[in-house]
Motif scaffolding. Structure first.
Motif, mmCIF file in Angstrom:
data_model
loop_
_atom_site.group_PDB
_atom_site.id
_atom_site.type_symbol
_atom_site.label_atom_id
_atom_site.label_comp_id
_atom_site.label_asym_id
_atom_site.label_seq_id
_atom_site.Cartn_x
_atom_site.Cartn_y
_atom_site.Cartn_z
ATOM 1 N N GLY A 152 47.975 71.672 11.770
ATOM 2 C CA GLY A 152 47.537 70.282 11.888
ATOM 3 C C GLY A 152 46.089 70.177 12.305
ATOM 4 N N ALA A 153 45.662 71.052 13.205
ATOM 5 C CA ALA A 153 44.264 71.053 13.641
ATOM 6 C C ALA A 153 43.331 71.450 12.500
ATOM 7 C CB ALA A 153 44.089 71.987 14.836
ATOM 8 N N VAL A 154 43.728 72.449 11.730
ATOM 9 C CA VAL A 154 42.913 72.865 10.583
ATOM 10 C C VAL A 154 42.826 71.730 9.567
ATOM 11 C CG1 VAL A 154 42.798 74.458 8.619
ATOM 12 C CG2 VAL A 154 43.354 75.326 10.900
ATOM 13 N N SER A 159 39.964 67.102 7.062
ATOM 14 C CA SER A 159 40.023 65.682 6.702
ATOM 15 C C SER A 159 39.023 64.827 7.463
ATOM 16 C CB SER A 159 41.431 65.134 6.969
ATOM 17 O OG SER A 159 42.369 65.773 6.162
ATOM 18 N N TRP A 160 38.861 65.068 8.766
ATOM 19 C CA TRP A 160 38.065 64.185 9.608
ATOM 20 C C TRP A 160 36.903 64.871 10.308
ATOM 21 C CZ3 TRP A 160 43.583 63.670 10.132
ATOM 22 C CH2 TRP A 160 44.071 62.586 9.417
ATOM 23 N N GLY A 161 36.747 66.165 10.101
ATOM 24 C CA GLY A 161 35.603 66.866 10.663
ATOM 25 C C GLY A 161 35.747 67.307 12.103
ATOM 26 N N ARG A 162 36.937 67.236 12.663
ATOM 27 C CA ARG A 162 37.162 67.737 14.023
ATOM 28 C C ARG A 162 38.607 68.230 14.122
ATOM 29 N NH1 ARG A 162 35.941 62.100 15.284
ATOM 30 N NH2 ARG A 162 37.878 60.973 15.050
ATOM 31 N N TYR A 163 38.777 69.266 14.942
ATOM 32 C CA TYR A 163 40.089 69.880 15.083
ATOM 33 C C TYR A 163 41.028 69.063 15.957
ATOM 34 C CZ TYR A 163 38.158 74.116 13.050
ATOM 35 O OH TYR A 163 37.588 75.008 12.197
ATOM 36 N N TRP A 164 40.502 68.439 16.977
ATOM 37 C CA TRP A 164 41.356 67.775 17.963
ATOM 38 C C TRP A 164 40.665 66.500 18.416
ATOM 39 C CZ3 TRP A 164 46.129 69.631 18.957
ATOM 40 C CH2 TRP A 164 46.844 69.075 20.011
ATOM 41 N N ASN A 165 41.424 65.409 18.524
ATOM 42 C CA ASN A 165 40.837 64.131 18.878
ATOM 43 C C ASN A 165 41.464 63.516 20.127
ATOM 44 O OD1 ASN A 165 39.067 61.986 18.430
ATOM 45 N ND2 ASN A 165 40.625 60.823 17.315
ATOM 46 N N TRP A 166 42.498 64.102 20.653
ATOM 47 C CA TRP A 166 43.224 63.594 21.814
ATOM 48 C C TRP A 166 43.794 62.199 21.580
ATOM 49 C CZ3 TRP A 166 44.968 66.925 25.147
ATOM 50 C CH2 TRP A 166 44.276 68.112 25.342
ATOM 51 N N ASP A 167 44.182 61.904 20.337
ATOM 52 C CA ASP A 167 44.900 60.651 20.109
ATOM 53 C C ASP A 167 46.328 60.815 20.657
ATOM 54 O OD1 ASP A 167 46.471 61.954 18.202
ATOM 55 O OD2 ASP A 167 45.449 61.090 16.494
ATOM 56 N N PRO A 168 47.110 59.757 20.754
ATOM 57 C CA PRO A 168 48.438 59.874 21.379
ATOM 58 C C PRO A 168 49.339 60.936 20.740
ATOM 59 C CG PRO A 168 47.850 57.572 21.188
ATOM 60 C CD PRO A 168 46.780 58.354 20.468
ATOM 61 N N LYS A 169 49.312 61.041 19.421
ATOM 62 C CA LYS A 169 50.179 62.025 18.755
ATOM 63 C C LYS A 169 49.753 63.454 19.121
ATOM 64 C CE LYS A 169 52.270 62.900 14.304
ATOM 65 N NZ LYS A 169 52.375 62.482 12.924
ATOM 66 N N GLU A 170 48.474 63.713 19.106
ATOM 67 C CA GLU A 170 47.979 65.043 19.464
ATOM 68 C C GLU A 170 48.200 65.336 20.942
ATOM 69 O OE1 GLU A 170 43.965 64.636 18.172
ATOM 70 O OE2 GLU A 170 44.416 65.287 16.138
ATOM 71 N N THR A 171 48.003 64.340 21.779
ATOM 72 C CA THR A 171 48.197 64.528 23.215
ATOM 73 C C THR A 171 49.656 64.869 23.512
ATOM 74 O OG1 THR A 171 46.401 62.996 23.684
ATOM 75 C CG2 THR A 171 47.959 63.443 25.478
#
Length: 184
Positions: A152-154, A159-171
């Motif tokens: 998902g990070a890859v 897709s968005w140019g960053r591996y991790w964004n700390w949005d609720p789903k990722e958190t």
């Protein structure tokens, strides 16, 4: 088998992998939970685990029945080969962790559901086995959950140019991963 056939037929009708909306993912997760249960229960007596796995799957399918079964076109971000790797690895992990929950509930069950267990004299052996199988389900699920987070990070980076964004789903993915890491 019919459940799996339905998933394949839906994918053919949609022209894409059938796990791109909530309805499809709930049906797919239910299929994976029961498939994993049947694979793991070959040659073993895991009736109590199967009972709880069946309840979990029934709840998932009941929730899916409240959602729209319409086939929707893919969003641009979902038109990636990483969708397959990310979703399948994550959902195999979720299925194994659901079976860990089922076996943990079965571990608690002899006092609550004695009819699902063998003789009272075998109870200690059954509890030791349920403890062992719960740990194995967690270890297996944790590996696939980790793979799902990494893929998902890859995919997010592509897709968005960053591996991790700390949005609720990722958190919450991280919190879940950390919780199972502590358990292991």
């Amino acid at each position: 088998m019919l459940h799996g056939l339905w998933i394949v037929m839906r994918g053919v009708r949609a022209g894409h992998w059938p796990f791109t909306n909530t309805y499809e993912t709930l049906v797919f997760l239910g299929f994976l939970i029961m498939s994993a249960y049947f694979i793991m229960s070959r040659g073993r007596r895991l009736i109590a685990v199967g009972a709880f796995a069946g309840i979990i799957t029934s709840v998932l399918l009941a929730l899916a029945s409240f959602l729209s079964p319409e086939i929707e076109p893919l969003l641009p971000a979902l038109k990636s080969n990483w969708l397959l790797f990310h979703v399948v690895s994550s959902f195999i992990g979720y299925a194994a962790l659901a079976l860990a929950s089922a076996s943990a509930l079965a571990y608690l069950g002899p006092g609550i559901f004695p009819a699902l267990f063998l003789k009272k004299t075998n109870r200690e052996h059954q509890l030791a086995y349920l403890d062992w199988i719960t740990y194995r389900f967690i270890a297996f699920g944790f590996a696939f959950l980790t793979l799902g987070i990494v893929t998902g990070a890859v995919w997010a980076n592509l897709s968005w140019g960053r591996y991790w964004n700390w949005d609720p789903k990722e958190t919450w993915a991280f919190i879940t991963w950390a919780g199972y890491a502590v358990c292991l």
